[in-house]
Design a protein around this motif. Structure first.
Motif, short mmCIF file in Angstrom:
data_model
loop_
_atom_site.label_atom_id
_atom_site.label_comp_id
_atom_site.label_asym_id
_atom_site.label_seq_id
_atom_site.Cartn_x
_atom_site.Cartn_y
_atom_site.Cartn_z
N TRP A 3 25.35 25.73 43.54
CA TRP A 3 24.78 24.71 44.11
C TRP A 3 25.32 23.59 43.54
CZ3 TRP A 3 21.02 25.13 47.83
CH2 TRP A 3 20.37 26.39 48.00
N GLY A 4 25.27 22.30 44.28
CA GLY A 4 25.95 20.90 43.98
C GLY A 4 24.82 20.47 43.12
N TYR A 5 25.10 20.00 41.86
CA TYR A 5 24.14 19.39 40.97
C TYR A 5 24.99 18.14 40.57
CZ TYR A 5 21.13 23.37 40.28
OH TYR A 5 20.22 24.50 40.41
N TYR A 6 24.33 17.09 39.96
CA TYR A 6 25.11 16.04 39.53
C TYR A 6 24.43 15.64 38.30
CZ TYR A 6 27.48 15.20 44.15
OH TYR A 6 28.37 15.53 44.99
N ALA A 7 25.13 15.44 37.03
CA ALA A 7 24.71 14.83 35.92
C ALA A 7 24.92 13.31 35.85
CB ALA A 7 25.22 15.61 34.62
N GLU A 44 20.68 12.54 33.17
CA GLU A 44 19.83 12.73 34.33
C GLU A 44 20.57 13.95 35.10
OE1 GLU A 44 17.87 9.63 36.56
OE2 GLU A 44 16.84 8.89 34.92
N LEU A 45 19.78 15.15 35.35
CA LEU A 45 20.56 16.19 36.34
C LEU A 45 19.51 16.03 37.68
CD1 LEU A 45 22.31 18.64 36.67
CD2 LEU A 45 20.52 19.86 35.47
N TRP A 46 20.38 16.06 38.63
CA TRP A 46 19.80 15.87 39.91
C TRP A 46 20.42 17.11 40.95
CZ3 TRP A 46 16.36 12.15 42.04
CH2 TRP A 46 16.08 11.25 41.01
N LYS A 51 15.27 15.47 41.19
CA LYS A 51 15.55 15.29 39.68
C LYS A 51 15.01 16.71 39.17
CE LYS A 51 14.82 12.09 36.10
NZ LYS A 51 13.99 11.04 35.68
N VAL A 52 15.96 17.12 38.40
CA VAL A 52 15.79 18.63 37.65
C VAL A 52 15.33 18.27 36.46
CG1 VAL A 52 16.79 20.82 36.92
CG2 VAL A 52 17.52 19.45 39.15
N ALA A 53 15.90 17.43 35.61
CA ALA A 53 15.85 17.25 33.97
C ALA A 53 16.58 15.97 33.59
CB ALA A 53 16.52 18.30 33.44
N THR A 54 15.68 15.57 32.32
CA THR A 54 16.35 14.28 31.73
C THR A 54 16.72 14.88 30.27
OG1 THR A 54 15.25 12.80 33.03
CG2 THR A 54 16.01 12.19 31.11
N PHE A 55 17.78 14.43 29.58
CA PHE A 55 18.10 14.79 28.42
C PHE A 55 18.41 13.63 27.70
CE2 PHE A 55 19.38 18.24 31.14
CZ PHE A 55 18.68 19.32 30.44
N GLN A 56 17.73 13.36 26.38
CA GLN A 56 18.02 12.13 25.66
C GLN A 56 18.73 12.46 24.41
OE1 GLN A 56 16.96 9.11 26.23
NE2 GLN A 56 15.54 9.52 28.22
N PRO A 57 19.72 11.54 23.99
CA PRO A 57 20.31 11.81 22.72
C PRO A 57 19.41 11.69 21.70
CG PRO A 57 20.83 9.61 23.69
CD PRO A 57 20.13 10.05 24.68
#
Length: 65
Positions: A3-7, A44-46, A51-57
């Protein structure tokens, strides 16, 4: 077929700085790949318009407009 995901790399101002195409078979695999991209900026992963997920440093609070 993967599948095509974008970060999306999110800058300190909350705007997108970069987009990375992520080819994975499912959400869990895409999350693992996107989380590895966190390097001082939020990710942000889409998948298309979902929107699939968000990752914070670590040590950085989320952007607040």
């Amino acid at each position: 077929m993967p599948w095509g995901y974008y970060a999306y790399v999110i800058g300190d101002d909350g705007h997108i700085q970069n987009r990375v195409e992520v080819h994975c078979d499912n959400d869990e695999e895409a999350k693992r790949c996107a989380e590895q991209l966190v390097d001082g900026h939020a990710i942000e992963l889409w998948q298309e318009a979902r929107k699939v997920a968000t990752f914070q440093p670590k040590g950085h609070p989320p952007f607040q407009p």
